[in-house]
Design a protein around this motif. Sequence first.
Motif, PDB file in Angstrom:
ATOM      1  N   THR A 103       0.914  -1.566  -0.258  1.00  0.00           N
ATOM      2  CA  THR A 103       0.185   0.096   0.204  1.00  0.00           C
ATOM      3  C   THR A 103       0.939   1.060  -0.023  1.00  0.00           C
ATOM      4  O   THR A 103       0.792   1.959  -0.701  1.00  0.00           O
ATOM      5  CB  THR A 103      -1.498   0.289   0.946  1.00  0.00           C
ATOM      6  OG1 THR A 103      -1.453  -1.034   1.170  1.00  0.00           O
ATOM      7  CG2 THR A 103      -1.959   1.487   1.028  1.00  0.00           C
ATOM      8  N   THR A 107       1.264   3.971  -2.892  1.00  0.00           N
ATOM      9  CA  THR A 107       0.162   5.570  -2.797  1.00  0.00           C
ATOM     10  C   THR A 107       1.455   6.345  -2.677  1.00  0.00           C
ATOM     11  O   THR A 107       1.657   7.391  -2.824  1.00  0.00           O
ATOM     12  CB  THR A 107       0.110   6.020  -1.055  1.00  0.00           C
ATOM     13  OG1 THR A 107       0.564   4.812  -0.054  1.00  0.00           O
ATOM     14  CG2 THR A 107      -1.670   4.800  -1.726  1.00  0.00           C
ATOM     15  N   CYS A 115      -2.865   5.249  -7.994  1.00  0.00           N
ATOM     16  CA  CYS A 115      -3.666   5.937  -6.967  1.00  0.00           C
ATOM     17  C   CYS A 115      -4.623   7.466  -7.267  1.00  0.00           C
ATOM     18  O   CYS A 115      -5.511   7.761  -7.312  1.00  0.00           O
ATOM     19  CB  CYS A 115      -3.485   6.430  -5.888  1.00  0.00           C
ATOM     20  SG  CYS A 115      -2.432   5.434  -4.715  1.00  0.00           S
ATOM     21  N   CYS A 123      -7.033   3.176  -3.122  1.00  0.00           N
ATOM     22  CA  CYS A 123      -6.070   2.937  -2.610  1.00  0.00           C
ATOM     23  C   CYS A 123      -6.073   3.093  -0.969  1.00  0.00           C
ATOM     24  O   CYS A 123      -5.986   2.899  -0.141  1.00  0.00           O
ATOM     25  CB  CYS A 123      -4.822   3.793  -2.360  1.00  0.00           C
ATOM     26  SG  CYS A 123      -3.792   3.504  -4.010  1.00  0.00           S
TER      27      CYS A 123
END
Lengths: 154, 154
Positions: A103, A107, A115, A123
């Motif tokens: 993640t 991001t 994203c 996201c």
Amino acid sequence: MLFGCPGQVSGLILRVGQCFFAAASVGVMLSAHGFYNSTAFCYLIASMGLQVLWSFGLACLDLHALRSKKNLRNPVLVSLFVVGDWVTAILSLAGACSAAGVTVLYTKDLTLNYCQSPSHFSCNKFQISVVLAFISWFLLAISSHVMFWLLAAV
Amino acid sequence: MLFGCPGQVSGLILRVGQCFFAAASVGVMLSAHGFYNSTAFCYLIASMGLQVLWSFGLACLDLHALRSKKNLRNPVLVSLFVVGDWVTAILSLAGACSAAGVTVLYTKDLTLNYCQSPSHFSCNKFQISVVLAFISWFLLAISSHVMFWLLAAV
């Protein structure tokens, strides 16, 4: 009596909390668009699913022990709980951390705007799911430390 | 006496092994091209660095206890070891798993040929570093379980 022992109200609350947060994590992740592109997210779903099953089973057992006032603190049962708790806790920490790594990569690190593009990845849902997984792991870690302590003191 | 207690040869071997594998993991990761592009790899280096410091310190203490035949098993010292061991173990598992998630993403999931292009990323080194980190974490997990057991039995 320790906080969070099996067959106590505090233990039951811990188990229900683990089950709830793990189920919420799975739900949010499944509703996120594009999760199947990453092995880490699929693994998070698998490990959180395992945790839901395990915590739900132990919550039922706690409830049964509370209603029938049985004592769950015999060595064989406690050592079974300890092994299951530790395996589940390590697997769910691993799932939460690997999903968190991916993640953060999506991001922050990759300069591909995964994203930003609205059609691609959700996201925000990844982040929420990872946070829920960490909360669920934290509750399980409390339970498993209490169990290990009980086993050593039995 | 339990296997891997502080102040025993088996404990010293465990500590030296943790230190060695963690240092090897940091070394391989630092030599890999492009690791600084991912937060997870930087975090792996930080957590493995912490583990090198912690395990090296405890290895020195074990060596000192072995040479001077001192007993390290008083409750205050053991509880200090337990807290340090658990914090380090959780941090290094988190580092290893997040790096593993990102490595799998690079090698398998992303269809961008991050690993194939020779100039870009050295994925083999990422994989070796992650495996070394997992070995190091596994040795630390043995140590910390033994410590926790000791504390409960003190």
